[in-house]
Design an enzyme around this catalytic site. Structure first.
Site, mmCIF file in Angstrom:
data_model
loop_
_atom_site.group_PDB
_atom_site.id
_atom_site.type_symbol
_atom_site.label_atom_id
_atom_site.label_comp_id
_atom_site.label_asym_id
_atom_site.label_seq_id
_atom_site.Cartn_x
_atom_site.Cartn_y
_atom_site.Cartn_z
ATOM 1 N N ASP A 354 -2.767 1.338 0.634
ATOM 2 C CA ASP A 354 -2.781 0.398 -0.477
ATOM 3 C C ASP A 354 -1.761 0.801 -1.546
ATOM 4 O O ASP A 354 -1.495 1.985 -1.770
ATOM 5 C CB ASP A 354 -4.179 0.362 -1.100
ATOM 6 C CG ASP A 354 -4.251 -0.571 -2.285
ATOM 7 O OD1 ASP A 354 -4.152 -1.795 -2.060
ATOM 8 O OD2 ASP A 354 -4.370 -0.089 -3.428
ATOM 9 N N GLU A 409 1.239 -1.620 2.441
ATOM 10 C CA GLU A 409 1.139 -2.781 1.556
ATOM 11 C C GLU A 409 2.288 -2.682 0.554
ATOM 12 O O GLU A 409 2.159 -2.063 -0.498
ATOM 13 C CB GLU A 409 -0.209 -2.804 0.829
ATOM 14 C CG GLU A 409 -0.420 -4.107 0.062
ATOM 15 C CD GLU A 409 -1.184 -3.942 -1.236
ATOM 16 O OE1 GLU A 409 -1.712 -4.944 -1.733
ATOM 17 O OE2 GLU A 409 -1.238 -2.830 -1.783
#
EC number: 2.4.1.18
Length: 699
Positions: A354, A409
């Site tokens: 993330d 990401e």
């Protein structure tokens, strides 16, 4: 020699040196010659990566040993029944262990100071050779700061923390069960095509409560398998004190969230998924950490540094969280060990990292448009400490488990992030194609159907770096959060409450919504990448939005759930979208378009609103026109022979209008069309997606 010539010679010399230092850099520059001016950047990154690996080898005996920090840090039972405790607290003047085992006496068990800010403690066993700190006992690390302040902390290496009753903070609970879970099933091999079901355990029930690992194992895993997904991406597993953070404000990095159950129950979930042939990825958050201090990493040793940068550099202003000091030796040990812990202790098969954009740049992506100019990806704005950590992380994960999967990401589109480290790249397997969901939302919100631009849709779906694989998705959890809407809700809105019954006639809004929902997902699946992702529930058009209990909604769980009961109700139209999603995945499993080379797009007709392309020997046809159907529409193809319909969004089982006869044979002839050597004639109803397969080809 003229100055420009001298400069050119120096550039050539620098390029030659970079090619000599980075084993496969030539391959990267062959694929993308525009990266040649930045060869020295790749050289520097690769050399720093190798130098760090060498330093780890010299000082720690290699990354294999270095990444096992969880075997010594924290608390461990020794062979004699005693306990060995170890912490890194460079800013502390004293470290102690306290808990229920000593009636919370803060100073009776002092740690001994070691070099480099480390502290250790040995606690002898009881006379019966049992540990003085039993399984399930509460503990705290006591820190005496340089200012003399006494601080109660949770070990950064704590394996289990829980909140009791109405307590604000989490408690550290010693986790050392007599019988730990034994894995029964081997890890599945890496799938050739990755179809990811993005999942959150806590919201996986239709009831207004936090669901459990057990519930997910028994009720959701069979659904995922039945829908044809072969990979789960598990969100919000790393412990986070604030439930409404969606798992992105981590407080205990080595603890599986206790709000869903025990560590052993999570292991059973992963093991059961493996028994079904499902790969399990963890949504790992190494981009930042919660600012919590009493039950988080922040101010662990009484200073604002320790695991983080000191001062403004250590704070993320937008997320209100702390930022890791990736160049710190012990931070590298902590983060690399954290990855290995989830791989080895819980059996995860890889990670979705993330917030990678925030890690890659000193500006954290804030206020940046990322136009695609290559100068945006190199130079002083890049945080190379973080980039080297990511290279080390990918190296470790793929060395330990070659079949593991890592996904970045990253919204910036940094070149070579998903290229091999040997080319000077970041080493990720995939990146998320984050522009695609934004495009669909923009079209639905801002454009009439007849104004949709076919060329722009195709460009968005195909605009990715050659040989750097992407995970395509029409929507993820981001689009479902409060303040936004799912695609289904954007398309059908309030009518989903009243007109989703099969006993009622189609309204124009519901008809449009159901047909476009299928078309958007299929064209994204087939054209948008080398993998596909869906957020749980969105496959059947989950209504409304996602909102966790918080003060602003009176701590309600009404929107923090997934109503799978809607698709199980035979009288509701949600089943049609569910059926289409299932058969789309099952067809991909059989034909493998995600693992095939990028599609050849032969038509993107603006007036007709038709898109056609070929991939994996399949012919995909989309008619986005709201009301025009086409008889004997000529479609180009590379293959001669007989074609049959293998997927039709207009079929009855998908809530369509049954305007196509599936027994029809379509014969392509040597009549060139749209730069394809052959073509065929086909009837294309309005708002329909079709897949044709050449049945003359061997399976």
């Amino acid at each position: 020699m003229a100055a420009p010539e001298a400069q050119s010679d120096r550039s050539e010399e620098a390029l030659a040196a970079a090619l000599a230092d980075v084993p496969e850099l030539a391959r990267l520059l062959e694929v993308d010659p525009y990266l040649k001016p930045f060869a020295v950047d790749f050289q520097r990154r690769y050399k720093r990566f190798n130098q760090t690996l060498d330093n780890i080898g010299e000082s720690e005996g290699g990354i294999n040993k270095f990444s096992r920090g969880y075997e010594s840090f924290g608390i461990h039972r020794c062979a004699d029944g005693g306990l060995y405790c170890k912490e890194w607290a460079p800013g502390a003047e004293g470290v102690f262990l306290t808990g229920e085992f000593n009636d919370w006496n803060p100073f009776s068990y002092p740690y001994k100071r070691l070099d480099y800010g480390k502290w250790e403690l040995y606690i002898p066993p009881k006379e019966n050779h049992s540990a003085l700190v039993p399984h399930g006992s509460k503990l705290k690390v006591v820190i005496r700061s340089k200012s003399g302040e006494i601080l109660y902390r949770i070990s950064p290496w704590a394996k289990y923390v829980a909140r009791e009753g109405d307590n604000v903070n989490y408690d550290w609970i010693h986790w050392d069960p007599e019988h730990s879970y034994k894995f029964k099933h081997s890890r599945p091999k890496r799938p050739r095509s990755v179809r990811i079901y993005e999942s959150h355990v806590g919201i996986s029930s239709h009831e207004g409560k936090i669901a459990s690992y057990k519930h997910f194992t028994c009720n959701i895993l069979p659904r995922i398998k039945g829908l044809g997904y072969n990979c789960i991406q598990m969100m919000a597993v790393m412990e986070h004190a604030y439930y409404a953070s969606f798992g992105y404000q981590i407080t205990s990095f080595f603890a599986a969230s206790s709000r869903y159950g025990t560590p052993e129950e999570l292991k059973e979930l992963v093991d059961t998924a493996h028994s079904m042939g499902i790969t399990v990825l963890l949504d790992v958050v190494h981009s930042h950490a919660s600012k919590n201090s009493e039950d988080g990493l922040n101010m662990f040793d009484g200073t604002d540094s320790c695991y983080f940068h000191s001062g403004p550099r250590g704070n993320h202003d937008l997320w209100d969280s702390r930022l890791f000091a990736y160049s710190s030796w012990e931070v590298l040990r902590f983060l690399l060990s954290n990855l290995r812990w989830w791989l080895e202790e819980y059996g995860f098969d890889g990670f979705r990292f993330d917030g990678v954009t925030s890690m890659l740049y000193h500006h954290h992506g804030m206020g940046q448009g990322f136009s695609g100019d290559y100068h945006e990806y190199f130079g002083l704005q890049v945080d190379e400490d973080a980039l080297i950590y990511l290279m080390l992380a990918n190296h470790l994960v793929h060395t330990l488990y070659p079949d593991s999967i890592t996904i970045a990401e990253d919204v910036s589109g940094m070149p070579a992030l998903c290229s091999p480290i040997s080319q000077g790249g970041g080493g990720f397997d995939y990146r998320l194609a984050m522009a695609i969901p934004d495009k669909w939302i923009q079209l639905i919100k801002e454009c009439k159907d007849e104004d949709w631009n076919m060329g722009n849709i195709v460009h968005t779906l195909t605009n990715r770096r050659y040989l750097e694989k992407c995970i395509a998705y029409a929507e993820s959890h981001d689009q479902a959060l409060v303040g936004d809407k799912t695609l289904a809700f954007w398309l059908m809105d309030a009518e989903m409450y009243t007109n989703m019954s099969v006993l009622a006639p189609f309204t124009p809004v519901i008809d449009r919504g159901i047909q476009l929902h299928k078309m958007i997902r299929l064209i994204t699946h087939a054209l948008g990448g080398e993998g596909y992702l869906n957020f749980m529930g969105n496959e059947f058009g989950h209504p409304e939005w996602l909102d966790f209990p918080r003060k602003g909604n009176n701590e309600s769980y009404h929107y923090a759930r997934r109503q799978f009961n809607l698709t199980d109700d035979d009288l509701l139209r949600y089943k049609f979208l569910n059926n289409f999603d299932r058969d789309m995945n099952k067809l991909e499993e059989r034909c493998g378009w995600l693992s095939a080379p990028q599609a050849y797009v032969s038509e993107k007709h603006e007036a007709n609103k038709v898109i056609t392309f070929e991939r994996a020997s399949l012919l995909f046809i989309f008619n986005f026109h709201p009301n025009k159907s086409y008889t004997d529409y000529r479609v180009g193809t590379a293959l001669p022979g007989k074609f049959k319909i293998v997927l039709d969004s207009d079929a009855a089982e998908y809530g369509g209008h049954q305007r196509l006869d599936h027994s029809t044979d379509f014969f392509s002839e040597a009549f060139g069309h749209n730069e394809r050597p052959c073509s065929l004639l086909v009837y294309i109803p309005s708002r329909v997606a079709l897949i044709l397969q050449n049945v003359d080809l061997p399976d």
